[in-house]
Design an enzyme around this catalytic site. Sequence first.
Site, PDB file in Angstrom:
ATOM      1  N   LYS A 195       0.854  -1.182   0.000  1.00  0.00           N
ATOM      2  CA  LYS A 195       0.000   0.000   0.000  1.00  0.00           C
ATOM      3  C   LYS A 195       0.890   1.232   0.000  1.00  0.00           C
ATOM      4  CE  LYS A 195      -3.585   2.365   2.651  1.00  0.00           C
ATOM      5  NZ  LYS A 195      -4.518   2.264   3.785  1.00  0.00           N
ATOM      6  N   LYS A 248      -2.129  -1.560  -3.890  1.00  0.00           N
ATOM      7  CA  LYS A 248      -3.002  -0.390  -3.826  1.00  0.00           C
ATOM      8  C   LYS A 248      -2.192   0.890  -3.887  1.00  0.00           C
ATOM      9  CE  LYS A 248      -6.005   1.851  -0.552  1.00  0.00           C
ATOM     10  NZ  LYS A 248      -6.409   1.905   0.829  1.00  0.00           N
ATOM     11  N   TYR A 313     -14.794   1.280  -6.939  1.00  0.00           N
ATOM     12  CA  TYR A 313     -16.032   2.043  -6.731  1.00  0.00           C
ATOM     13  C   TYR A 313     -16.935   1.965  -7.952  1.00  0.00           C
ATOM     14  CZ  TYR A 313     -13.371   3.561  -2.748  1.00  0.00           C
ATOM     15  OH  TYR A 313     -12.630   3.546  -1.591  1.00  0.00           O
TER      16      TYR A 313
END
Length: 323
Positions: A195, A248, A313
């Site tokens: 991340k 990510k 999303y």
Amino acid sequence: MAFPANRLRRLRRSPALRGLVRETSLDPGDLVMPFFVRPGKGERKAISSMPGHFQYSTDELLKACEPVASAGIPAVILFGIPDRKDSKASGACAKDGIIQRALSALKDRYPDLVLIADLCFCEYTDHGHCGVVKDGQILNDPTLELLGKTAVSQAEAGADVIAPSGMMDGQVAAVRKALDSSSLEMTPILAYAAKYASAFYGPFREAAESPPRFGDRATYQMDPANLREALRETALDAEEGADAVMVKPALPYLDVIRAVRESLKLPVAAYSVSGEYALIKAAAARGWIDEKRLALETLTGIKRAGADFILTYHALEAARWLG
Ligand code: PBG
């Protein structure tokens, strides 16, 4: 002699031919939908930088999950926004905490939907950092104990998968140990392993009300310039007991997804984050790009890079477009 014997256009002549030789497929079953849950009843608060996404109260979240489940999306990941924050993130592991209540309500209503609990403290701390803070430092080891406790409370509330995202060293081992000692040895861990400290999280921090109040996350999240370090992070998480690892953000890190895919046998997830979504939405709103084609092309690219599944999303819209 390559040409004219070889003509790659032969296999591009019709949709059916192109379908036969397509190397990467994208399916609603590959997608995970993120949701933000807030206290209250009947609340549905728009997130301005993420059109189409809301902070939902639990009753509204139950409604919002209906189309997601019926579109064939197998999983959701939940982020909680508590009504009160403090220095110790007490809200994160409370039995009646925002995420615990949402998890148990969702588990009741949708027993087959995979519920992933994001495990982090930035939404719960008044300083907005992902760990325990002392003298302006984000402390690693004291955070681990709290992570273990919170993971157990999430799993007991109904989480099917625990996803530690705070980038503390040893967090996967700590969570594994805590789960196992509470007879939760069958609860898998999806580790936010690589991340990065990314500007692409901007809209999320509005959505989750979680920006750090001082400094930034560069002492725990990764430097965007590093690839070898991502291989170390993911390998360590695998050793510590991660069941799947995540990269990510996704789009600016396709090389990382590919390298992790090739270096490990574990399932690899990619998180196409809030900023990636916001960029597409903003350009689409201006009529500058074709949103459907761009979103599907992006998701296909992330899968082609090596992701087994994608947190996005766009999950619901993409699932509908894929029909
Ligand atoms: C919590 C967390 C963040 C995201 C997921 N979990 C934000 C951050 O690290 O600041 C970002 C997700 C997104 O941008 O969509 N630590």
